[in-house]
Design a protein around this motif. Structure first.
Motif: not given
Length: 563
Positions: A342-345, A386-392, A396-398, A429-435
């Motif tokens: 959630x923090x990364x998002x 921190x976008x770099x931390x969010x990307x990491x 880390x969660x694959x 690095x999040x794969x997003x689908x918009x509905x």
């Protein structure tokens, strides 16, 4: 605390009907801040010190709405100085003119200029002032409200406004047959000790009650004669009106045009315009063409944000505070329940990274789960940066897949906001689908969470200027517009406690506390506070919008051409 039975459907920008009230309780409360009542100043504009936003001399001319509009780039027809007809288009048709039994949104400006209540919000503010009640008071125990009825007011049918007429109108509003009867859910009796006085007694203290009465959907005083003559015909009030306002309804031509005519015997300040013409023009491109040709005088809502910086000569922008909050509902049980994810998002969707692209200069990052014109928080919500931390975290969660959804009926660039947030999420690095959800589908999602998006982006507006109208309708357990069915009992308890707190600053602290609990638990995410934006012919002034009204509702009683 007693619950009010659901009675309506409400405004979330996807909505067509307004909502049943029925969360923890009913009613609407006066807007509060944390230390002192927040009073928005005059409508904001560019430059900020001016009420009307003028086109700068160095601003480029408008280059064209589309190929359709390009052909119309000719000289603007300017209004005559002594113009007595105001022409304002409605983008959606009027369903009903019955102020007790309909959930109108775009037509509230017409309804509230034909009908009046006991009190109202003053233009441009959330201050409550008298209307048909020239004075009012509340007993020390908060159970008795006394209203002194204004002298000299008459209905459009010539009958006088007195205490008995008010009782008749309020009795109709409270009837089980009326959709909006929930506004009087806590009223135990209404009496008229004399011709000039109305006394309303409550079942329990409800500090919000005056805001309930001032709401644009609040009780209006309909002619007792009209009720007696047509009370057995439920359809008569859909297309006819007999109120006390500065205008009479003289034409109801469904799907085509509505006309209001000045009421010559109006007891208050007379309006500038003799006639208000309200054509139904559902295409914003056609509205733009007509405004440039001088066939209409304003576009009250929906002018494309991307084109506001380059209006042609002869057009100006009015902007003002509004209670329109873009927010995200988080699906219970989604991957966003993981605090690290959630923090990364939250880092990626931080509003300050995209809000200007979606809403130009007419929105600000939301400070809390309550509209800025409703509550000024002591501690605004904070998004990590921190976008770099969010990307990491995502790596880390694959990786991560999310769905973002919004209703097909959404307007004013909520869909574009979802697109911009999706782009930011993709960057970490999040794969997003918009509905894009079918109109009205958002109301069934909590009963079918498997089909719900992980983040549902909506635009919400409350009934009145009190935090309870936001909290108990959108956020508390079982609230009618708690669209994904989230539940946090400790926050509910705080809202229940705040409901009866008369001190505005103390109540605001409690509502803010509940808001932080919901945000920290990852249930709701405030994104943007959207301003009122009206594009109009130069010289039109005193537009008189009110923050609590849905955007686009010009006050026909105050608007005029500048001298």
């Amino acid at each position: 605390m007693p619950r009010v039975p659901p009675a309506r459907a409400g405004l979330v920008r996807e909505v067509s009907p307004r909502r049943p009230f029925g969360a923890v309780h009913g009613g609407t409360k006066a807007r509060e801040s944390t230390a002192a009542e927040f009073r928005p100043g005059p409508p904001r504009s560019l430059p900020r010190s001016s009420i009307e936003r003028q086109r700068r001399p160095d601003m480029p001319r408008f280059k064209g709405y589309s190929c359709l509009v390009a052909a119309a780039l000719t000289a603007i027809a300017l209004p005559a100085a002594a113009q007595e007809i105001l022409r304002v288009p409605y983008i959606t048709d009027i369903g009903s003119f019955d102020p007790d039994n309909a959930f109108e949104v775009g037509a509230l400006s017409a309804i509230n200029n034909v009908y009046e209540g006991l009190v109202e919000y003053a233009p441009g503010t959330t201050d409550i002032v008298g209307l048909l009640a020239e004075d009012f008071s509340v007993s020390d125990d908060g159970l008795t409200y006394t209203f002194d009825i204004v002298d000299g007011a008459t209905f459009h049918d010539g009958t006088p406004v007195n205490a008995q007429a008010v009782l008749t109108a309020l009795d109709r509003r409270g009837s089980d047959k009326m959709m909006l009867n929930y506004f009087l859910w806590n009223v135990t009796s209404i009496t008229a000790p004399d011709d000039d006085t109305v006394v309303i007694t409550m079942g329990m203290p409800q500090p919000s009650f005056l805001d309930t009465l001032a709401s644009p959907w609040g009780p209006k005083i309909i002619s007792a004669k009209a009720i007696a003559d047509h009370g057995d015909d439920p359809d008569w009030f859909i297309e006819h009106a007999v109120g006390t306002g500065p205008f009479k309804l003289t034409t109801f031509d469904r799907g085509s045009e509505y006309v209001l005519t000045k009421f010559d015997d109006y007891y208050g300040e007379k309006p500038f315009f003799d006639t208000i013409e309200l054509p139904v023009v559902p295409d914003i491109g056609q509205q733009i063409l007509q405004l440039r040709a001088g066939d209409i005088d304003a576009i009250p809502v929906g002018y494309p944000y991307a084109q506001l910086a380059a209006l042609p000569p002869g057009l100006d922008i009015y902007s003002a505070p509004a209670m329109a909050l873009v927010q995200a509902f988080v699906k219970p049980g989604s991957v966003l329940e993981d605090p690290e994810i959630r923090k990364a998002v939250l880092t990626a969707i931080a509003p300050d990274t995209w809000i200007g692209d979606a809403f130009a200069d007419y929105a600000t990052p939301a400070l809390s789960l309550y509209q800025a014109a409703m509550l000024t928080p002591e501690q605004p919500v904070a998004f990590p940066a921190d976008m770099d931390a969010a990307k990491a975290i995502i790596e880390a969660h694959g990786g991560l897949s999310l769905t973002l959804g919004y209703g097909a009926g959404n307007t004013d660039n909520v869909g574009q906001a979802a697109d911009l947030m999706a782009a930011n999420l993709a960057a970490i690095g999040v794969d997003v689908q918009i509905l894009t959800l079918p109109a009205g589908a958002v109301y069934g999602l909590k009963d079918d969470l498997d089909s719900a998006p992980d983040l549902l982006i909506t635009r919400s507006s409350p009934d009145a200027a009190h935090p309870d109208t936001q909290a108990s309708v959108f956020y508390t357990t079982g609230a009618v517009l708690n669209l994904l069915g989230a539940s946090l009992p400790e926050a509910d308890d705080i809202v229940g406690q705040a409901f009866s707190v008369a001190d505005k600053a103390e109540a605001a602290k409690l509502y803010e506390q509940a808001g932080h609990l919901w945000f920290d638990a990852g249930m709701y995410i405030p994104l943007a506070d959207i301003e009122e934006v009206v594009v109009h012919a130069a010289g039109l002034t005193d537009i008189g919008t009110r923050p609590v009204f849905p955007p686009g509702n010009i006050d026909f009683g105050t608007v005029r051409w500048a001298e």
